[in-house]
Motif scaffolding. Structure first.
Motif, short mmCIF file in Angstrom:
data_model
loop_
_atom_site.label_atom_id
_atom_site.label_comp_id
_atom_site.label_asym_id
_atom_site.label_seq_id
_atom_site.Cartn_x
_atom_site.Cartn_y
_atom_site.Cartn_z
N LEU A 176 -46.78 -13.32 -4.58
CA LEU A 176 -46.04 -13.88 -5.70
C LEU A 176 -46.19 -15.39 -5.63
O LEU A 176 -45.80 -16.01 -4.63
CB LEU A 176 -44.56 -13.48 -5.60
N THR A 177 -46.77 -15.99 -6.66
CA THR A 177 -47.02 -17.42 -6.61
C THR A 177 -45.81 -18.20 -7.10
O THR A 177 -44.94 -17.66 -7.79
CB THR A 177 -48.23 -17.81 -7.48
N SER A 178 -45.79 -19.47 -6.77
CA SER A 178 -44.67 -20.31 -7.17
C SER A 178 -44.53 -20.36 -8.69
O SER A 178 -43.41 -20.41 -9.21
CB SER A 178 -44.82 -21.72 -6.59
N THR A 179 -45.62 -20.31 -9.43
CA THR A 179 -45.53 -20.35 -10.89
C THR A 179 -45.03 -19.02 -11.47
O THR A 179 -44.52 -19.00 -12.58
CB THR A 179 -46.88 -20.72 -11.54
N GLU A 180 -45.17 -17.94 -10.71
CA GLU A 180 -44.69 -16.63 -11.17
C GLU A 180 -43.24 -16.37 -10.79
O GLU A 180 -42.60 -15.47 -11.34
CB GLU A 180 -45.55 -15.51 -10.57
N MET A 181 -42.73 -17.13 -9.86
CA MET A 181 -41.42 -16.86 -9.29
C MET A 181 -40.30 -16.79 -10.34
O MET A 181 -39.40 -15.96 -10.25
CB MET A 181 -41.09 -17.93 -8.25
N ARG A 240 -50.65 -19.38 1.45
CA ARG A 240 -49.97 -18.09 1.32
C ARG A 240 -49.19 -17.79 2.58
O ARG A 240 -49.70 -17.93 3.69
CB ARG A 240 -50.98 -16.98 1.04
N ASP A 241 -47.95 -17.40 2.41
CA ASP A 241 -47.08 -16.98 3.50
C ASP A 241 -46.98 -15.46 3.43
O ASP A 241 -46.20 -14.93 2.64
CB ASP A 241 -45.71 -17.64 3.34
N PRO A 242 -47.80 -14.74 4.20
CA PRO A 242 -47.82 -13.28 4.11
C PRO A 242 -46.48 -12.63 4.46
O PRO A 242 -46.13 -11.59 3.90
CB PRO A 242 -48.89 -12.85 5.13
N ALA A 243 -45.72 -13.23 5.36
CA ALA A 243 -44.43 -12.65 5.76
C ALA A 243 -43.47 -12.58 4.57
O ALA A 243 -42.70 -11.63 4.45
CB ALA A 243 -43.82 -13.46 6.89
N HIS A 244 -43.53 -13.57 3.70
CA HIS A 244 -42.65 -13.59 2.53
C HIS A 244 -43.37 -13.20 1.24
O HIS A 244 -42.76 -13.18 0.18
CB HIS A 244 -42.04 -14.99 2.37
N ARG A 245 -44.67 -12.92 1.35
CA ARG A 245 -45.51 -12.56 0.20
C ARG A 245 -45.41 -13.60 -0.91
O ARG A 245 -45.28 -13.29 -2.09
CB ARG A 245 -45.14 -11.18 -0.33
N MET A 246 -45.46 -14.87 -0.48
CA MET A 246 -45.39 -15.99 -1.41
C MET A 246 -46.62 -16.87 -1.25
O MET A 246 -47.15 -16.99 -0.16
CB MET A 246 -44.15 -16.86 -1.11
N GLY A 247 -47.03 -17.49 -2.35
CA GLY A 247 -48.14 -18.41 -2.30
C GLY A 247 -47.93 -19.56 -3.26
O GLY A 247 -47.13 -19.47 -4.20
#
Length: 154
Positions: A22-27, A90-97
């Motif tokens: 989940l990217t910062s722009t999609e959050m 990308r932070d895989p633990a939080h599924r964020m990029g």
């Protein structure tokens, strides 16, 4: 899982990597705060790996042109050196990029990131205040800060 720093080979590679988190722009869509996407559209894209393609237009081209000028002006005013930050984190633990605009070099407080949001006067009057960006931009920033914290930026 350690944070991943990915240097995309090209735009297609960057877009492909963005489908994996989940990217910062999609959050903002996750919280129903996006003016561009719904929760369902976000879920569908993440489930299928579909990439959003936005047709380039004159306003977008001018925004990209002015982004660098604005960033260099801010850097000059503050005595910084900046360079484009062409990585996807990308932070895989939080599924964020997140992706970022510029890296700040030469600030006595240490390295940093400079993000530029360039909007025309009409959009500013509709959606911005002197103290706060629109909610979807504020959510994007919070997600970027979370990923940056994983990299040791504070």
């Amino acid at each position: 899982m350690p944070t991943e720093i990915i240097t995309p080979r090209d735009e297609a590679h960057w877009l492909g990597e963005r489908t994996k988190a989940l990217t910062s722009t999609e959050m903002a869509a996750l919280f129903g705060m996006s003016p561009y996407s719904t929760k369902y559209e976000l879920w569908h894209r993440k489930r299928t790996g579909e990439q959003v393609e936005i047709a380039d237009n004159e306003r977008m081209r001018w925004g990209r042109r002015l982004e660098s000028v604005i960033a260099h002006g801010i850097a000059e005013d503050r005595g910084w050196t900046i360079k484009p930050l062409k990585v996807y984190v990308r932070d895989p633990a939080h599924r964020m990029g997140a992706s970022f605009d510029f890296e700040i070099i030469g600030d006595p407080r240490g390295p940093g990131v400079l993000e530029i949001k360039n909007v025309d006067r009409l959009q500013f009057m509709r959606s911005w205040t002197d103290d706060e960006a629109p909610a979807h931009i504020e959510v994007q920033l919070q997600a970027q800060l979370t990923v940056l914290e994983e990299l040791g930026y504070t």
